[in-house]
Design a protein around this motif. Structure first.
Motif, PDB file in Angstrom:
ATOM      1  N   VAL C 140     -34.102 -18.485  -0.525  1.00 11.34           N
ATOM      2  CA  VAL C 140     -33.214 -18.052  -1.367  1.00 11.34           C
ATOM      3  C   VAL C 140     -31.755 -18.763  -1.231  1.00 11.34           C
ATOM      4  CG1 VAL C 140     -31.826 -16.255  -2.346  1.00 11.34           C
ATOM      5  CG2 VAL C 140     -34.271 -15.657  -1.497  1.00 11.34           C
ATOM      6  N   ILE C 141     -31.596 -18.867   0.391  1.00 13.14           N
ATOM      7  CA  ILE C 141     -30.217 -19.778   0.677  1.00 13.14           C
ATOM      8  C   ILE C 141     -30.550 -21.140   0.249  1.00 13.14           C
ATOM      9  CG2 ILE C 141     -29.132 -20.572   2.626  1.00 13.14           C
ATOM     10  CD1 ILE C 141     -29.701 -17.920   4.047  1.00 13.14           C
ATOM     11  N   PHE C 142     -32.048 -21.802   0.324  1.00 10.37           N
ATOM     12  CA  PHE C 142     -32.122 -23.246  -0.192  1.00 10.37           C
ATOM     13  C   PHE C 142     -31.749 -23.196  -1.552  1.00 10.37           C
ATOM     14  CE2 PHE C 142     -34.908 -26.116  -2.206  1.00 10.37           C
ATOM     15  CZ  PHE C 142     -34.679 -27.338  -1.455  1.00 10.37           C
ATOM     16  N   ILE C 143     -32.299 -22.240  -2.468  1.00  7.76           N
ATOM     17  CA  ILE C 143     -32.078 -22.293  -4.082  1.00  7.76           C
ATOM     18  C   ILE C 143     -30.582 -22.262  -4.025  1.00  7.76           C
ATOM     19  CG2 ILE C 143     -32.511 -21.051  -5.813  1.00  7.76           C
ATOM     20  CD1 ILE C 143     -35.280 -20.593  -5.190  1.00  7.76           C
ATOM     21  N   ALA C 144     -29.645 -21.514  -3.287  1.00  9.11           N
ATOM     22  CA  ALA C 144     -28.490 -21.206  -3.713  1.00  9.11           C
ATOM     23  C   ALA C 144     -27.671 -22.314  -3.329  1.00  9.11           C
ATOM     24  CB  ALA C 144     -27.903 -19.883  -2.751  1.00  9.11           C
ATOM     25  N   SER C 145     -27.881 -23.376  -2.329  1.00 10.51           N
ATOM     26  CA  SER C 145     -26.978 -24.360  -2.045  1.00 10.51           C
ATOM     27  C   SER C 145     -27.494 -25.663  -2.459  1.00 10.51           C
ATOM     28  CB  SER C 145     -26.990 -24.578  -0.288  1.00 10.51           C
ATOM     29  OG  SER C 145     -26.763 -23.209   0.326  1.00 10.51           O
ATOM     30  N   PHE C 146     -28.832 -25.669  -2.789  1.00 12.52           N
ATOM     31  CA  PHE C 146     -29.514 -26.991  -3.292  1.00 12.52           C
ATOM     32  C   PHE C 146     -28.490 -27.674  -4.436  1.00 12.52           C
ATOM     33  CE2 PHE C 146     -32.402 -29.078  -6.184  1.00 12.52           C
ATOM     34  CZ  PHE C 146     -32.751 -30.187  -5.585  1.00 12.52           C
ATOM     35  N   PHE C 147     -28.362 -26.606  -5.458  1.00  8.82           N
ATOM     36  CA  PHE C 147     -27.861 -27.288  -6.768  1.00  8.82           C
ATOM     37  C   PHE C 147     -26.560 -27.756  -6.397  1.00  8.82           C
ATOM     38  CE2 PHE C 147     -31.006 -24.411  -7.724  1.00  8.82           C
ATOM     39  CZ  PHE C 147     -31.887 -25.254  -8.669  1.00  8.82           C
ATOM     40  N   PRO C 148     -25.616 -27.339  -5.944  1.00  9.28           N
ATOM     41  CA  PRO C 148     -24.296 -28.010  -5.940  1.00  9.28           C
ATOM     42  C   PRO C 148     -24.272 -29.313  -5.047  1.00  9.28           C
ATOM     43  CG  PRO C 148     -24.024 -25.603  -4.826  1.00  9.28           C
ATOM     44  CD  PRO C 148     -25.546 -25.962  -5.321  1.00  9.28           C
ATOM     45  N   VAL C 149     -25.137 -29.466  -3.852  1.00  8.44           N
ATOM     46  CA  VAL C 149     -25.173 -30.418  -3.313  1.00  8.44           C
ATOM     47  C   VAL C 149     -25.911 -31.768  -4.143  1.00  8.44           C
ATOM     48  CG1 VAL C 149     -26.344 -31.740  -1.363  1.00  8.44           C
ATOM     49  CG2 VAL C 149     -25.493 -29.493  -1.384  1.00  8.44           C
ATOM     50  N   ALA C 150     -26.966 -31.087  -4.725  1.00  5.97           N
ATOM     51  CA  ALA C 150     -27.512 -32.365  -5.625  1.00  5.97           C
ATOM     52  C   ALA C 150     -26.762 -32.519  -6.857  1.00  5.97           C
ATOM     53  CB  ALA C 150     -28.803 -31.861  -6.208  1.00  5.97           C
ATOM     54  N   ILE C 151     -26.180 -31.892  -7.424  1.00 10.19           N
ATOM     55  CA  ILE C 151     -25.449 -32.318  -8.585  1.00 10.19           C
ATOM     56  C   ILE C 151     -24.269 -32.945  -8.294  1.00 10.19           C
ATOM     57  CG2 ILE C 151     -23.915 -31.276 -10.332  1.00 10.19           C
ATOM     58  CD1 ILE C 151     -26.094 -29.205 -10.869  1.00 10.19           C
ATOM     59  N   ASN C 152     -23.660 -32.727  -7.332  1.00 12.10           N
ATOM     60  CA  ASN C 152     -22.363 -33.569  -7.095  1.00 12.10           C
ATOM     61  C   ASN C 152     -22.684 -35.047  -6.162  1.00 12.10           C
ATOM     62  OD1 ASN C 152     -19.629 -32.272  -6.623  1.00 12.10           O
ATOM     63  ND2 ASN C 152     -20.914 -30.528  -6.315  1.00 12.10           N
ATOM     64  N   THR C 153     -24.030 -35.220  -5.630  1.00 11.84           N
ATOM     65  CA  THR C 153     -24.410 -36.335  -5.080  1.00 11.84           C
ATOM     66  C   THR C 153     -24.527 -37.180  -6.438  1.00 11.84           C
ATOM     67  OG1 THR C 153     -25.435 -35.235  -3.298  1.00 11.84           O
ATOM     68  CG2 THR C 153     -26.169 -37.508  -3.749  1.00 11.84           C
ATOM     69  N   THR C 154     -25.348 -36.681  -7.452  1.00  9.20           N
ATOM     70  CA  THR C 154     -25.587 -37.410  -8.536  1.00  9.20           C
ATOM     71  C   THR C 154     -24.341 -37.868  -9.214  1.00  9.20           C
ATOM     72  OG1 THR C 154     -27.419 -36.231  -9.103  1.00  9.20           O
ATOM     73  CG2 THR C 154     -27.104 -37.519 -10.727  1.00  9.20           C
ATOM     74  N   ALA C 155     -23.359 -36.940  -9.303  1.00 11.78           N
ATOM     75  CA  ALA C 155     -22.050 -37.280 -10.029  1.00 11.78           C
ATOM     76  C   ALA C 155     -21.413 -38.253  -9.295  1.00 11.78           C
ATOM     77  CB  ALA C 155     -21.284 -36.006 -10.200  1.00 11.78           C
ATOM     78  N   GLY C 156     -21.472 -38.095  -7.952  1.00 10.52           N
ATOM     79  CA  GLY C 156     -20.690 -39.027  -7.081  1.00 10.52           C
ATOM     80  C   GLY C 156     -21.109 -40.550  -7.257  1.00 10.52           C
ATOM     81  N   ILE C 157     -22.569 -40.736  -7.325  1.00 14.45           N
ATOM     82  CA  ILE C 157     -23.166 -42.074  -7.283  1.00 14.45           C
ATOM     83  C   ILE C 157     -22.837 -42.496  -8.753  1.00 14.45           C
ATOM     84  CG2 ILE C 157     -25.263 -43.250  -7.174  1.00 14.45           C
ATOM     85  CD1 ILE C 157     -26.132 -41.365  -5.001  1.00 14.45           C
ATOM     86  N   LYS C 158     -23.155 -41.741  -9.773  1.00 16.19           N
ATOM     87  CA  LYS C 158     -23.035 -42.332 -10.957  1.00 16.19           C
ATOM     88  C   LYS C 158     -21.549 -42.682 -11.370  1.00 16.19           C
ATOM     89  CE  LYS C 158     -25.255 -40.114 -14.291  1.00 16.19           C
ATOM     90  NZ  LYS C 158     -25.892 -38.755 -14.922  1.00 16.19           N
ATOM     91  N   ASN C 159     -20.652 -41.974 -10.801  1.00 15.33           N
ATOM     92  CA  ASN C 159     -19.182 -42.488 -11.179  1.00 15.33           C
ATOM     93  C   ASN C 159     -18.825 -43.469 -10.396  1.00 15.33           C
ATOM     94  OD1 ASN C 159     -16.452 -41.865 -11.571  1.00 15.33           O
ATOM     95  ND2 ASN C 159     -16.092 -40.665  -9.963  1.00 15.33           N
ATOM     96  N   VAL C 160     -19.160 -43.783  -9.287  1.00 12.54           N
ATOM     97  CA  VAL C 160     -18.701 -45.209  -8.536  1.00 12.54           C
ATOM     98  C   VAL C 160     -19.220 -46.500  -9.192  1.00 12.54           C
ATOM     99  CG1 VAL C 160     -17.875 -44.479  -6.149  1.00 12.54           C
ATOM    100  CG2 VAL C 160     -20.418 -44.881  -6.603  1.00 12.54           C
ATOM    101  N   GLU C 161     -20.739 -46.036  -9.436  1.00 12.98           N
ATOM    102  CA  GLU C 161     -21.544 -46.972 -10.233  1.00 12.98           C
ATOM    103  C   GLU C 161     -20.850 -47.394 -11.524  1.00 12.98           C
ATOM    104  OE1 GLU C 161     -25.658 -47.068 -10.887  1.00 12.98           O
ATOM    105  OE2 GLU C 161     -25.163 -48.606  -9.313  1.00 12.98           O
TER     106      GLU C 161
END
Ligand code: ATP
Ligand code: MG
Lengths: 261, 263, 268
Positions: C140-161
């Motif tokens: 459950v903790i995995f499910i709770a924390s996974f999404f913010p990390v994943a979404i921010n990583t994608t947004a960050g990389i796409k943004n600088v790219e």
């Protein structure tokens, strides 16, 4: 040319998005087939059936009403308090310095852990639940508003000064619209938090509501009902988020929405 | 309506949060008379923007004083308007509403009057058809023209302009130089106009008097009166006297620029 | 021009500026504690409200009889596994989505949709599937924390790219150098923001997941103390979770300042 390209791009996105959703559904269905045990796991079809029957028989409505009311009150008050406090934080150095350690602490505190205390203090009526929802939701709103006001930037305040905008109007003309994107982000983050707040509040003292129904399903090992409740709660989160986004789009046409999400 | 600004031995020292001290300006004195166009030229970082902001009242001097009609300048007032070096348009306002920003604080005008004034300046700066556009939909030069119109619309007694044509293309720039004389008409209206630029030719072309600043800490190296009558046409840029003045300033600044680069 | 010595006044001002925040901070914390104690005195009802002194007494008692360690260990285990897995998987998946347009278009809508949901509510499902032990909570903790990390990583990389791709091309930067010099530092602020968001979700989820059913843990302790109206014990549990929240947040803040010194940060 650009339009055609856009259309192509959008179609692509739509097709791929649908494919992704189908993929997830297929996986869910496949897992259900493999497990093949209804008290342990249920597929999307069964969940849909359960949900429809919940609505058809009308059993869901009292729960929806209770939880909905808790959510609306708690979230609404959280929005008002959160935006005003966030603004105060952004504008007054004294408020900021005096309350910052508490804000930092509150940000890091799992406010839901306070739920049992609040229930003990205020009983099991509506008030404590509203307070719990409020507490879980308000932090995200404060922090995002605060960040927004800070990010509006010194130079825009200077612009206001240069054209002799009265102090009170700087608020409405510069700080509020300038921090709107952040406030919206805060409001969006807060929706799912507030729903968790509703569920937790109902755990500690309730006989009605979606959260309560979820517990009852767990107690009676009613897997379809459990997943159905979880899906309803999740769906509410998605709908609210999309709703807020849609409102923002119509209210704030100036925003370059390319980089949202 | 004789207005006059007196700048007495003004200096400005910045203290950064780290404690580092930067002396931007020192010992600047000048008297600015109404109905006159002044240009400031000087190396980058010599404190031109700082001085302009102090004249406006946005910043206060750390040494010396500034007087407007005998009264000490303590803050911005509605009779002064500033064209910022960066356009600083509010992203949530479209072109018309950005231009209206300063006018809104003028209680003597009704909303329809404001609208009429805005429309006139939109016409003047050549943004017809872009009234409803938001800043992110405009080019850099167009944004700069909105910035200019916002200040002009206030019809101030004192117009302070910080490199207003900095991001315009060369042709538009020439046209705007001619246009500015017509738009502001400082001789007749008795305005004081102060114009900061890096373009020496532009400074000489527009000004009745050019102040040349030294490298940091900025001081006035020279005041040069420009003898041509106004309004001027672009043809005077070929005039031998014009060229002579231009070269004189150029030589003054070249030495300063070398100092700046050496630092 | 820079060699000018600091004036005494400037020194006093800057020293005061720094200490002012500290003074205000300490003052405000002290004020809070005093307020807490004062409210406690005012209520003077042990079963209703507890002052800081009683909470500390209770904590010492729990330390002495060793009960607290069991709960701390249990919750820590859940938290560390759940969060670490979520961080690793989140960064990996987020990067994958950022670099593959098709994957992005396929799964980003699902991710963003699920991100908007109150994820801890899946806890009862996992308790049925994985039992009352640590495993269900880790999930459950995995499910709770996974999404913010994943979404921010994608947004960050796409943004600088999107912002710096042209710059990289213009200077003939190789793909590897592009990754190391532009993408990693550019995406880092987003990534860390995601990690911080994920951390705060993890702490909340420890509480919520244990509430639904557990063998031990701080959340479990709080719920059980509530059932017998043992307020001091409840408060110990709440304080412990809060302390974890604050400490973890401080550590992540420190990392954030080290990794992105150019970013303006707030106190939070
Ligand atoms: N807020 C500030 N804090 C510290 N130093 C400053 C600040 N603002 C300006 N300075 C310094 O003061 C000096 C003068 O700055 P200013 O912006 O007035 O220069 P300028 O003549 O307008 O330059 P440019 O032609 O490049 O616009 C610069 O060296 C700058 O570093
Ligand atoms: Mg400047």
């Amino acid at each position: 040319m650009g339009a055609i390209h856009n259309l192509y791009r959008n179609r692509h996105q739509l097709i791929n998005g649908t494919l992704g959703l189908l993929f997830v559904m297929a996986f869910w269905h496949w897992a259900d087939r493999t497990v093949a045990n209804e008290s342990f796991f249920v597929g999307p079809w069964k969940v849909l059936q359960t949900t429809i029957s919940l609505f058809a028989t009308g059993t869901i409505y009292p729960h929806l009403r209770t939880s909905g009311w808790e959510f609306l009150m708690g979230y609404g008050i959280a929005a008002m308090i959160g935006i005003s406090l966030g603004m105060a934080f952004g504008m007054s150095k004294l408020v900021r310095e005096f309350l910052d350690p508490w804000l930092g602490g509150l940000y890091a505190t799992p406010t839901v852990a306070l739920a049992p205390l609040i229930i003990i203090w205020f009983g099991i009526e509506l008030t404590p639940k509203i307070i719990i929802v409020l507490l879980t939701a308000v932090i995200d709103i404060i922090i995002n508003t605060y960040t927004g006001v800070i990010n509006v930037g010194q130079e825009f305040r200077m612009l206001g000064m240069a054209f002799c905008v009265p102090k009170r109007q700087i608020w409405f003309k510069i700080l509020l619209p300038g921090s709107l994107p952040y406030i919206v982000t805060g409001l969006r983050l807060a929706t799912s938090r507030a729903i968790v707040g509703v569920v937790v509040a109902e755990y500690f003292g309730s006989s009605e509501g979606l959260g309560w129904l979820l517990f009852k399903a767990l107690d009676t090992y009613n897997m379809p009902l459990m997943i159905s409740c979880a899906t309803l709660l999740a769906g509410t989160g998605i709908v609210l988020n999309q709703g807020i986004l849609a409102v923002e789009k119509t209210m704030a046409p100036w925003r370059d929405t390319k980089l949202q999400e | 309506m004789q207005t006059r600004i007196v700048v007495e031995e003004v200096g400005k020292t910045y203290v950064k949060p780290t404690g580092e001290v930067v002396q931007a300006l020192s010992g600047v004195g000048m008297t600015l008379e109404s109905g006159t166009f002044y240009s400031f030229v000087g190396p980058s970082g010599c404190g031109k923007t700082t001085l302009l902001h102090m004249l406006h009242g946005l910043l206060s001097p750390t040494e010396g004083q500034i007087f407007f009609n005998g009264e000490k300048v303590t803050g911005p007032t509605t009779n002064k308007a500033l064209v910022f070096q960066q356009a600083l348009l509010l992203p949530w306002r479209n072109v018309v509403d950005n231009i209206k920003f300063g006018l809104e604080n003028d209680r003597t005008k009704s909303e329809p009057e404001r609208q009429t004034i805005c429309e006139r300046y939109i016409q003047i700066v050549g943004l017809r058809g872009f009234e409803g556009h938001y800043p992110h939909e405009l080019s850099g030069g167009m944004q700069q023209r909105v910035n200019l119109a916002r200040a002009l619309a206030v019809n101030p007694e004192i117009l302070l302009m910080d490199e207003p044509f900095g991001s315009l293309d060369a042709q538009t720039r020439q046209l705007m130089q001619e246009e500015l004389q017509r738009m502001v008409d400082w001789k007749r209206s008795g305005k004081i106009v102060i114009f900061v630029t890096h373009d020496i030719e532009e400074a000489v072309f527009l000004a009745d008097k050019v102040f040349v600043f030294s490298f940091r800490p900025g001081r006035i190296m020279k005041e040069i009166d420009i003898p041509f009558p106004t309004p001027r046409s672009l043809a005077i840029k070929e005039d031998p006297t014009f060229l002579k003045i231009k070269h004189e300033i150029w030589n003054l600044l070249a030495g300063e620029a070398r100092k700046a680069m050496a630092e | 021009m820079r060699g000018r010595p600091l004036t005494f006044l400037a020194w006093v001002q800057s020293a005061y500026g720094h200490n002012r925040m500290l003074i205000h901070g300490i003052g405000s914390l002290a004020f809070g504690l005093v307020l807490w104690e004062a409210v406690d005195r005012w209520f003077s009802d042990k079963y209703f409200f507890t002052g800081p002194d009683e909470v500390i007494k209770e904590l010492l008692q729990l330390v002495r009889d060793g009960e607290i360690w069991i709960h701390l260990r249990y919750s820590a285990l859940e938290g560390v596994y759940g969060y670490a897995l979520a961080a690793a998987a989140g960064i990996a998946c987020g990067a994958m989505l950022a670099f593959s347009r098709t994957l992005d278009e396929m799964f980003s809508p699902v991710l963003i949709g699920l991100y908007a949901t109150p994820r801890p509510v899946v806890a009862p499902l996992f308790i049925v599937w994985l039992g009352l032990g640590v495993a269900s909570k880790v999930a459950v903790i995995f499910i709770a924390s996974f999404f913010p990390v994943a979404i921010n990583t994608t947004a960050g990389i796409k943004n600088v790219e999107s912002e710096f791709r042209m710059l990289g091309r213009a200077f003939n930067v190789s793909p590897w150098a592009m990754f190391v010099k532009i993408i990693v530092p550019g995406a880092l602020p987003f990534l860390i923001a995601g990690l911080r968001l994920g951390y705060s979700r993890a702490i909340v989820t420890i509480m919520v997941a244990e509430m639904f059913g557990s063998e031990a843990g701080l959340g479990y302790m709080i719920v059980h103390a509530t059932q017998v109206f043992d307020i001091p014990k409840m408060m110990v549990g709440i304080s412990m979770l809060t302390l974890w929240g604050i400490l973890g947040n401080e550590v992540l803040k420190l990392i954030e300042r080290r990794a992105t010194p150019y970013k303006q940060t707030l106190g939070i």
